[in-house]
Scaffold this motif. Sequence first.
Motif, PDB file in Angstrom:
ATOM      1  N   SER A  66      -9.327   3.973  11.303  1.00 46.87           N
ATOM      2  CA  SER A  66      -8.620   4.559  10.484  1.00 46.87           C
ATOM      3  C   SER A  66      -6.994   4.893  10.795  1.00 46.87           C
ATOM      4  O   SER A  66      -6.084   4.534  10.064  1.00 46.87           O
ATOM      5  N   ALA A  88      -5.468   1.776  11.124  1.00 44.35           N
ATOM      6  CA  ALA A  88      -5.059   1.207   9.876  1.00 44.35           C
ATOM      7  C   ALA A  88      -3.863   1.939   9.217  1.00 44.35           C
ATOM      8  O   ALA A  88      -2.790   1.045   8.629  1.00 44.35           O
ATOM      9  N   VAL A  99      -7.066  -4.190   5.105  1.00 43.13           N
ATOM     10  CA  VAL A  99      -7.757  -3.253   5.774  1.00 43.13           C
ATOM     11  C   VAL A  99      -9.126  -3.505   5.418  1.00 43.13           C
ATOM     12  O   VAL A  99      -9.745  -3.222   4.159  1.00 43.13           O
ATOM     13  N   THR A 100      -9.860  -4.180   6.213  1.00 42.93           N
ATOM     14  CA  THR A 100     -11.377  -4.370   6.262  1.00 42.93           C
ATOM     15  C   THR A 100     -12.273  -3.541   7.004  1.00 42.93           C
ATOM     16  O   THR A 100     -13.469  -3.323   6.878  1.00 42.93           O
ATOM     17  N   ILE A 133      -6.381   5.782   2.813  1.00 45.48           N
ATOM     18  CA  ILE A 133      -5.756   4.449   3.024  1.00 45.48           C
ATOM     19  C   ILE A 133      -5.717   3.975   1.617  1.00 45.48           C
ATOM     20  O   ILE A 133      -4.521   3.224   1.622  1.00 45.48           O
ATOM     21  N   SER A 134      -6.293   4.098   0.443  1.00 48.12           N
ATOM     22  CA  SER A 134      -6.006   3.645  -0.832  1.00 48.12           C
ATOM     23  C   SER A 134      -6.005   4.815  -1.677  1.00 48.12           C
ATOM     24  O   SER A 134      -5.858   4.521  -2.824  1.00 48.12           O
ATOM     25  N   CYS A 192      -1.500   5.147   0.292  1.00 51.09           N
ATOM     26  CA  CYS A 192      -1.560   3.612  -0.194  1.00 51.09           C
ATOM     27  C   CYS A 192      -0.101   3.063  -0.149  1.00 51.09           C
ATOM     28  O   CYS A 192       0.742   4.152  -0.410  1.00 51.09           O
ATOM     29  N   ASN A 233      -0.341  -3.135   0.593  1.00 49.90           N
ATOM     30  CA  ASN A 233      -1.840  -3.012   1.360  1.00 49.90           C
ATOM     31  C   ASN A 233      -3.127  -3.279   0.590  1.00 49.90           C
ATOM     32  O   ASN A 233      -2.813  -2.724  -0.745  1.00 49.90           O
ATOM     33  N   HIS A 256      -7.570  -2.556   0.534  1.00 52.99           N
ATOM     34  CA  HIS A 256      -8.499  -1.926   0.987  1.00 52.99           C
ATOM     35  C   HIS A 256      -9.831  -2.614   0.746  1.00 52.99           C
ATOM     36  O   HIS A 256     -10.153  -2.331  -0.412  1.00 52.99           O
ATOM     37  N   TRP A 257     -10.476  -3.048   1.530  1.00 58.61           N
ATOM     38  CA  TRP A 257     -11.526  -4.065   1.119  1.00 58.61           C
ATOM     39  C   TRP A 257     -13.089  -3.133   1.296  1.00 58.61           C
ATOM     40  O   TRP A 257     -12.955  -2.075   0.599  1.00 58.61           O
ATOM     41  N   ASP A 272     -15.040   2.907   1.469  1.00 55.68           N
ATOM     42  CA  ASP A 272     -14.076   3.822   1.789  1.00 55.68           C
ATOM     43  C   ASP A 272     -15.314   5.087   2.004  1.00 55.68           C
ATOM     44  O   ASP A 272     -16.551   4.677   1.542  1.00 55.68           O
ATOM     45  N   LYS A 288      -7.366  -0.774  -3.720  1.00 57.78           N
ATOM     46  CA  LYS A 288      -8.777  -0.537  -3.275  1.00 57.78           C
ATOM     47  C   LYS A 288      -9.549  -1.916  -3.957  1.00 57.78           C
ATOM     48  O   LYS A 288      -9.356  -2.276  -5.295  1.00 57.78           O
TER      49      LYS A 288
END
Length: 408
Positions: free
Chosen positions: A111, A114, A130-131, A138-139, A143, A147, A149-150, A153, A360
């Motif tokens: 993280s 990322a 980001v995977t 992150i999201s 955020c 970006n 975010h896959w 979380d 996200k």
Amino acid sequence: MKFIPPTALVLSAIALLTGAAHAQAGGAKISDGVVKIGVLTDINGPFMDNVGKGSIVATEIAVEEFGGKVLGMPIEIVTADHQNKADIASTKTREWLDRDKVDAVTELGNSAVALAAMKIAQEKGRMSIVTGAGAQRISNEDCTPNNVHWVYDSYALANVGTKSLVKKGFKTWYYVTADYAFGHSLENDGRKFIEAAGGSVVGSSRYPFPGNDFASYIVKANGSKANAVAIATAGLDLQNAIKQGREFGLGTGGQATVAMLMSIMDVHGLGLKNAGNMMFAESFYWDYDDESRKFADKFMKKMKRMPTALQAGQYSAIRTYLKAVEQAKSDDVADVIKAMKRMRIQDAFAKNGTLRDDGKMVHDMLLVKVKMPSESKKPWDYYSVQETVPGKEAFESLDQSKCPLVKK
């Protein structure tokens, strides 16, 4: 100084203009005439089995399915090892975006890595995907409009992985947590769901990441007499903690050992004897349906093992990114994300997936139970899917989001 005839200068200018026109042929706008993807991953560190070379291979499979081109332009992949250090990730990301003209930097497991790469991508007007990292921020509060975010979380992992166990009678919990952003996030989110379901966290220990000796933390966890001991870390650290825990009697006498983040490679490394009957949240299982099995077969041929959720998620994210470039007829980050938000994402990894305004990607999650050795009927037959949790129930709602991109 060598004399260059005027005619040659004119021809050179025409060649440059022709190249620029080629990059915009058919109405498409592709910067530099190439779509370049940078996979920044953990190649030799504690997460290398969960991401690493497998995430690079997953990226290659996605590109191969496009025939190596999008909108007639070549797709290139560059790779590097971030060594789980934010400063190395920052340096490499700047180098890629400034010198190598990378369009999207991706994977970004860890993280801290990322968050560092996302900031630079935003600054440079490029895309981050980001995977491999799961910190909710992150999201959420960190955020960015550039970006996505896959995979998962910490909220979704904790939500799906704790509430059902509290309902089964595991009311008191003790945490052994990696002392870095993602570990903290896993513990903090887990506490919320445990308490909301009527349970309590009676204590926690934080160890310096990465770690090798978990004995003192396990002794404290055992001494707490908690119904469940949650291990909030990942990769080799998780495997070592579980193995050492078994040696110290962790998980015996009706006590549950709960992995807050576990992958199929962790189960493989531990063996079903050590990992059997553990329950946890997952976002992918290779034997879930025909699409997942088809991707897993391609991955197996290249890697000689099954993909983790993070590797399957990398494939999904890159495949969706390239489809969005194709639909937008552009690799401009704003155009691409707009196209991604219009899609219903349904592939080997994502079921009922949509990309939200916070970046996200929300999709169905799984609650799985690891099979005992006697229950496994074939190689890599490791999970029994206990429940499929719809994305809207698994992930935090937009109403709760702290992402400044979300209009309320």
